[in-house]
Design a protein around this motif. Structure first.
Motif, mmCIF file in Angstrom:
data_model
loop_
_atom_site.group_PDB
_atom_site.id
_atom_site.type_symbol
_atom_site.label_atom_id
_atom_site.label_comp_id
_atom_site.label_asym_id
_atom_site.label_seq_id
_atom_site.Cartn_x
_atom_site.Cartn_y
_atom_site.Cartn_z
ATOM 1 N N TRP A 44 0.792 -1.220 0.000
ATOM 2 C CA TRP A 44 0.000 0.000 0.000
ATOM 3 C C TRP A 44 0.832 1.281 0.000
ATOM 4 C CZ3 TRP A 44 -4.083 1.632 -1.904
ATOM 5 C CH2 TRP A 44 -4.573 2.890 -1.573
ATOM 6 N N PRO A 45 1.940 1.404 0.763
ATOM 7 C CA PRO A 45 2.709 2.662 0.697
ATOM 8 C C PRO A 45 3.191 3.002 -0.715
ATOM 9 C CG PRO A 45 3.397 1.383 2.592
ATOM 10 C CD PRO A 45 2.468 0.507 1.785
ATOM 11 N N GLU A 46 3.638 1.993 -1.464
ATOM 12 C CA GLU A 46 4.078 2.232 -2.832
ATOM 13 C C GLU A 46 2.904 2.597 -3.734
ATOM 14 O OE1 GLU A 46 4.943 -0.322 -0.947
ATOM 15 O OE2 GLU A 46 7.125 -0.268 -0.821
ATOM 16 N N THR A 47 1.785 1.912 -3.552
ATOM 17 C CA THR A 47 0.584 2.196 -4.350
ATOM 18 C C THR A 47 0.084 3.604 -4.065
ATOM 19 O OG1 THR A 47 0.001 -0.138 -4.239
ATOM 20 C CG2 THR A 47 -1.721 1.369 -4.941
ATOM 21 N N GLU A 48 0.081 3.984 -2.808
ATOM 22 C CA GLU A 48 -0.376 5.317 -2.428
ATOM 23 C C GLU A 48 0.545 6.398 -2.999
ATOM 24 O OE1 GLU A 48 -2.199 7.283 1.573
ATOM 25 O OE2 GLU A 48 -0.364 6.109 1.795
ATOM 26 N N ALA A 49 1.844 6.117 -3.027
ATOM 27 C CA ALA A 49 2.788 7.077 -3.615
ATOM 28 C C ALA A 49 2.513 7.254 -5.100
ATOM 29 C CB ALA A 49 4.224 6.613 -3.389
ATOM 30 N N PHE A 50 2.202 6.160 -5.808
ATOM 31 C CA PHE A 50 1.868 6.275 -7.230
ATOM 32 C C PHE A 50 0.597 7.079 -7.424
ATOM 33 C CE2 PHE A 50 -0.757 4.654 -10.732
ATOM 34 C CZ PHE A 50 -0.001 5.128 -11.789
ATOM 35 N N ILE A 51 -0.408 6.821 -6.598
ATOM 36 C CA ILE A 51 -1.669 7.551 -6.731
ATOM 37 C C ILE A 51 -1.456 9.036 -6.469
ATOM 38 C CG2 ILE A 51 -3.958 7.850 -5.698
ATOM 39 C CD1 ILE A 51 -3.975 4.773 -5.292
ATOM 40 N N ALA A 52 -0.624 9.356 -5.483
ATOM 41 C CA ALA A 52 -0.397 10.758 -5.130
ATOM 42 C C ALA A 52 0.437 11.495 -6.173
ATOM 43 C CB ALA A 52 0.287 10.842 -3.764
ATOM 44 N N THR A 53 1.451 10.832 -6.720
ATOM 45 C CA THR A 53 2.367 11.530 -7.628
ATOM 46 C C THR A 53 2.139 11.227 -9.096
ATOM 47 O OG1 THR A 53 4.014 9.772 -7.532
ATOM 48 C CG2 THR A 53 4.173 11.514 -5.865
ATOM 49 N N GLY A 54 1.640 10.039 -9.396
ATOM 50 C CA GLY A 54 1.467 9.637 -10.789
ATOM 51 C C GLY A 54 2.755 9.154 -11.423
ATOM 52 N N HIS A 55 3.808 8.998 -10.622
ATOM 53 C CA HIS A 55 5.104 8.558 -11.142
ATOM 54 C C HIS A 55 5.332 7.085 -10.821
ATOM 55 C CE1 HIS A 55 6.290 12.598 -12.148
ATOM 56 N NE2 HIS A 55 5.969 12.999 -10.931
ATOM 57 N N SER A 56 5.980 6.387 -11.748
ATOM 58 C CA SER A 56 6.357 4.997 -11.508
ATOM 59 C C SER A 56 7.729 4.764 -12.131
ATOM 60 C CB SER A 56 5.332 4.034 -12.111
ATOM 61 O OG SER A 56 5.426 4.024 -13.511
ATOM 62 N N ASN A 57 8.269 3.594 -11.898
ATOM 63 C CA ASN A 57 9.571 3.253 -12.463
ATOM 64 C C ASN A 57 9.413 2.327 -13.669
ATOM 65 O OD1 ASN A 57 8.775 0.974 -11.111
ATOM 66 N ND2 ASN A 57 10.790 0.507 -10.306
ATOM 67 N N ALA A 58 8.288 2.386 -14.335
ATOM 68 C CA ALA A 58 8.005 1.496 -15.457
ATOM 69 C C ALA A 58 9.000 1.679 -16.603
ATOM 70 C CB ALA A 58 6.588 1.719 -15.959
ATOM 71 N N LYS A 59 9.402 2.899 -16.872
ATOM 72 C CA LYS A 59 10.319 3.154 -17.988
ATOM 73 C C LYS A 59 11.676 2.494 -17.732
ATOM 74 C CE LYS A 59 11.674 6.921 -21.005
ATOM 75 N NZ LYS A 59 11.572 8.356 -21.241
ATOM 76 N N SER A 60 12.221 2.676 -16.533
ATOM 77 C CA SER A 60 13.518 2.065 -16.238
ATOM 78 C C SER A 60 13.417 0.545 -16.184
ATOM 79 C CB SER A 60 14.084 2.604 -14.928
ATOM 80 O OG SER A 60 13.249 2.267 -13.846
ATOM 81 N N GLU A 61 12.305 0.008 -15.695
ATOM 82 C CA GLU A 61 12.125 -1.443 -15.672
ATOM 83 C C GLU A 61 12.058 -1.997 -17.097
ATOM 84 O OE1 GLU A 61 12.178 -3.587 -13.224
ATOM 85 O OE2 GLU A 61 12.383 -2.101 -11.635
ATOM 86 N N GLY A 62 11.413 -1.269 -17.991
ATOM 87 C CA GLY A 62 11.338 -1.706 -19.388
ATOM 88 C C GLY A 62 12.705 -1.712 -20.065
ATOM 89 N N ILE A 63 13.508 -0.692 -19.796
ATOM 90 C CA ILE A 63 14.855 -0.642 -20.375
ATOM 91 C C ILE A 63 15.710 -1.776 -19.828
ATOM 92 C CG2 ILE A 63 16.990 0.719 -20.424
ATOM 93 C CD1 ILE A 63 15.186 3.220 -20.661
ATOM 94 N N ASN A 64 15.628 -2.010 -18.512
ATOM 95 C CA ASN A 64 16.391 -3.118 -17.922
ATOM 96 C C ASN A 64 15.987 -4.457 -18.518
ATOM 97 O OD1 ASN A 64 17.919 -1.511 -16.265
ATOM 98 N ND2 ASN A 64 16.536 -1.700 -14.523
ATOM 99 N N ARG A 65 14.708 -4.624 -18.794
ATOM 100 C CA ARG A 65 14.237 -5.871 -19.413
ATOM 101 C C ARG A 65 14.816 -6.046 -20.807
ATOM 102 N NH1 ARG A 65 9.919 -7.100 -22.755
ATOM 103 N NH2 ARG A 65 9.255 -9.260 -22.628
#
Length: 96
Positions: A44-65
């Motif tokens: 929940w803390p991570e989910t709440e941070a995403f809801i509050a800011t709208g930021h995620s690490n999806a781009k860096s995870e995609g590049i690493n993949r």
């Protein structure tokens, strides 16, 4: 809960759907649903941070993949310069 992301919702507007979901899961007599509720509650803390800011690490995870898939397809590189070049080619937009 995630539908509230990037809407400017306050804590109550986000907390109420979470409470409803966790209550529904607690009332369910299915072990998998209860485990899902525990996982959602744990993250929940991570989910709440995403809801509050709208930021995620999806781009860096995609590049690493992409980098890992490139290295796996090459079965290891002998030359580090070639590894950097191939990784750069795969992770830039022009290559896709």
């Amino acid at each position: 809960m995630l539908a509230c992301a990037r809407t400017g919702a306050n804590r109550h507007q986000v907390g109420h759907p979470r409470w409803k979901f966790l209550t529904w899961c607690a009332d369910a007599d299915i072990p998998e649903v209860r485990r899902l509720a525990a996982t959602v509650d744990r993250w929940w803390p991570e989910t709440e941070a995403f809801i509050a800011t709208g930021h995620s690490n999806a781009k860096s995870e995609g590049i690493n993949r992409m980098i890992k898939l490139t290295a796996r397809a090459a079965h290891g590189f002998r030359n580090p310069a070639n590894q950097r070049l191939r990784t750069r080619c795969v992770t830039t937009r022009r290559a896709r």
